[in-house]
Design an enzyme around this catalytic site. Structure first.
Site, PDB file in Angstrom:
ATOM      1  N   CYS A 338       0.841  -1.197   0.000  1.00  0.00           N
ATOM      2  CA  CYS A 338       0.000   0.000   0.000  1.00  0.00           C
ATOM      3  C   CYS A 338       0.880   1.252   0.000  1.00  0.00           C
ATOM      4  O   CYS A 338       1.499   1.570  -1.005  1.00  0.00           O
ATOM      5  CB  CYS A 338      -0.969  -0.039   1.178  1.00  0.00           C
ATOM      6  N   HIS A 441      -3.652  -5.397   1.434  1.00  0.00           N
ATOM      7  CA  HIS A 441      -3.227  -5.792   2.779  1.00  0.00           C
ATOM      8  C   HIS A 441      -3.671  -7.228   3.037  1.00  0.00           C
ATOM      9  O   HIS A 441      -4.674  -7.696   2.485  1.00  0.00           O
ATOM     10  CB  HIS A 441      -3.881  -4.886   3.831  1.00  0.00           C
TER      11      HIS A 441
END
Length: 488
Positions: A338, A441
């Protein structure tokens, strides 16, 4: 104990703490599983959470602690379980998430100006959850005796009063001064609120519990509140840390074969997704804040960040940018997740003042543009063909989640330096094969991924939750937990 008819609102058990880090979150998780194992319908609740560890649920995002508490309760995670989430971006500013969605208006308000604005939604969420469940396990925040915050409190005493909660007050005895913490907290509470306390809990105790006497007895004589549990120090309870990194750097299961250094920048987010690595045989997890911390690491991981450009500036100030570049140039494995993926690119472009402009580390041929709208969603995707150190992930499916403002695409003049390895640009790999960037994630929480990378599996969440419930069942005084939900 069978599930009750819903003729009355749920009984509420609340976990308060003398300080942050007293053990509220894991104790609330254990209580969720303990009451669920009694055949009751259980849900967690925390009115306001301050954390950059968040999970995607139906309707938006909530703090990770309440997400795991819901799973422990065998409940579907819900935005009502954490109606207000504050995600720190700087020391004096947080992004405000109300009922799962970012609120720019609330984010712009002073801290004390938010309370009355958000209390109606908090109370409604609490009412709805009480109507739907037999037991609500509520977690407080910090300490209920923070007298500078009492007037604007919406997470501790105001919730306890509103829910008519029966409260446990936990303290970290390993820090010292536990009995003073307990007595001082009780003494600073308004007299009417002291009646809400039904037990003191001594957490993280080492040694012979019989040596505590006569302190618990004297404390009860002073306050009228019994000490109902002395919980031994437990290093490996298996839950992720909620607020900070865990620094047991030398711990690993068996002979160390892979050292993974995760960069611990100030606004690190979603660090809980690395918890499973602590349980993989042969893997040593290191939290890195200096170049010396990454020396000798097999992998360097750039995790998520709540303020990508700020954390990238911090990384450069520590000299970690050079350390990462040298590691990669020598063929060392690098992973960006991310915000970490965004840092690995060529540039961060911020036309709306969301995060900030900055040059990237230049290890992947990518440019990230920050958009006003935040992407928050679950995703199931499959890796394409990977090469080099990441080849084991080729064709491996993965379940994960996205939480980001940035939108990332290949730099048109540098496409030959890397390529997408997952649909819709969710993952990228450099041409050499040692650097991987990923928007999803949850990589190390996926069983298929763990098996592909390490040939191993981590303990299941259910076994972790059951272990927590067994632990408190053993160490709480007989009858206390059941008594907390009995009619007066």
């Amino acid at each position: 104990m069978s599930s009750t008819a819903k003729s009355r609102p749920a009984r509420c058990v609340m976990v308060l703490g003398t300080t942050s880090g007293a053990g509220k979150s894991w104790l609330a998780t254990a209580l969720c599983r303990w009451y669920a194992r009694q055949g009751l319908k259980v849900a967690p609740f925390k009115a306001q959470n301050m954390s950059n560890n968040a999970r995607v649920v139906d309707g938006g995002e909530i703090g990770s602690a309440q997400y795991f508490q819901a799973l422990a309760a065998n409940a579907v995670p819900d935005v009502r379980m954490n109606p207000l989430l504050l995600k720190p971006e700087r020391d004096t500013h947080s992004q405000v998430v109300l009922m799962g969605q970012v609120s720019e208006a609330l984010s712009a308000l002073p801290w004390r100006g938010r309370s009355e604005r958000v209390w109606p939604q908090i109370a409604q969420a609490l009412d709805e959850l009480r109507a739907e469940n037999d037991v609500l396990v509520i977690e407080g925040a910090g300490s209920p005796a923070e007298i500078n915050l009492m007037a604007s409190d919406i997470v501790n005493l105001r919730v306890a009063r509103y829910a008519e909660a029966r409260c446990l007050l936990a303290t970290d005895i390993d820090r010292g001064g536990a009995f003073a913490h307990l007595y001082g907290t009780w003494a600073l509470l308004p007299e009417a609120d002291r009646a809400l306390l039904h037990g003191f809990v001594l957490n993280k105790f080492r040694g012979d519990a019989s040596l505590l006497s006569p302190a618990p007895e004297k404390l009860q004589a002073l306050t009228g509140v019994p000490t109902v549990a002395t919980l031994p120090m437990w290093w490996q309870h298996g839950l992720p840390e909620e607020d900070g990194v865990f620094d047991d750097r030398s711990r690993a299961s068996g002979k160390v074969t892979t050292t993974v250094a995760v960069i611990a920048y100030p606004r690190i987010s979603n660090l809980d997704e690395f918890q499973s690595l602590k349980n993989v045989p042969g893997v040593r997890l290191v939290w890195a804040r200096t170049p010396a911390d990454v020396a000798g690491a097999d992998w360097i991981v750039l995790p998520g960040s709540k303020h990508t450009s700020g954390d990238l500036a911090w990384l450069r100030a520590q000299g970690l940018d050079s350390a990462v570049a040298v590691h990669a140039s020598r063929g060392g494995v690098v992973l960006g997740i991310c915000g970490g993926l965004q840092m690995l690119g060529e540039a961060l472009v911020d036309p709306h003042g969301i995060d900030g402009n900055a040059p990237g580390l230049g290890l992947l041929p990518l440019v990230t543009v920050f958009e006003r709208e935040k992407t928050v969603r679950h995703r199931n995707a499959t890796f394409g063909t990977l090469t080099g150190d990441w080849a084991a992930l080729s064709d491996v499916p993965m379940a994960g989640y996205e939480i980001h403002h940035g939108q990332t695409a290949a730099h048109p003049q540098m496409a030959e330096d890397g390529h997408a390895v997952m649909p819709e640009g969710l993952a990228w790999q450099n041409a050499r094969g040692n650097v991987l960037g990923l928007y999803l994630h949850g990589l190390f929480e996926d069983a298929a991924v763990l098996h592909a990378l390490f040939g191993a599996a981590a303990p299941t969440l259910d076994s972790t939750f059951d272990g927590l419930a067994d632990f408190i069942d053993t160490h709480f005084d007989a009858g206390v937990l059941a008594g907390l939900i009995e009619s007066a």
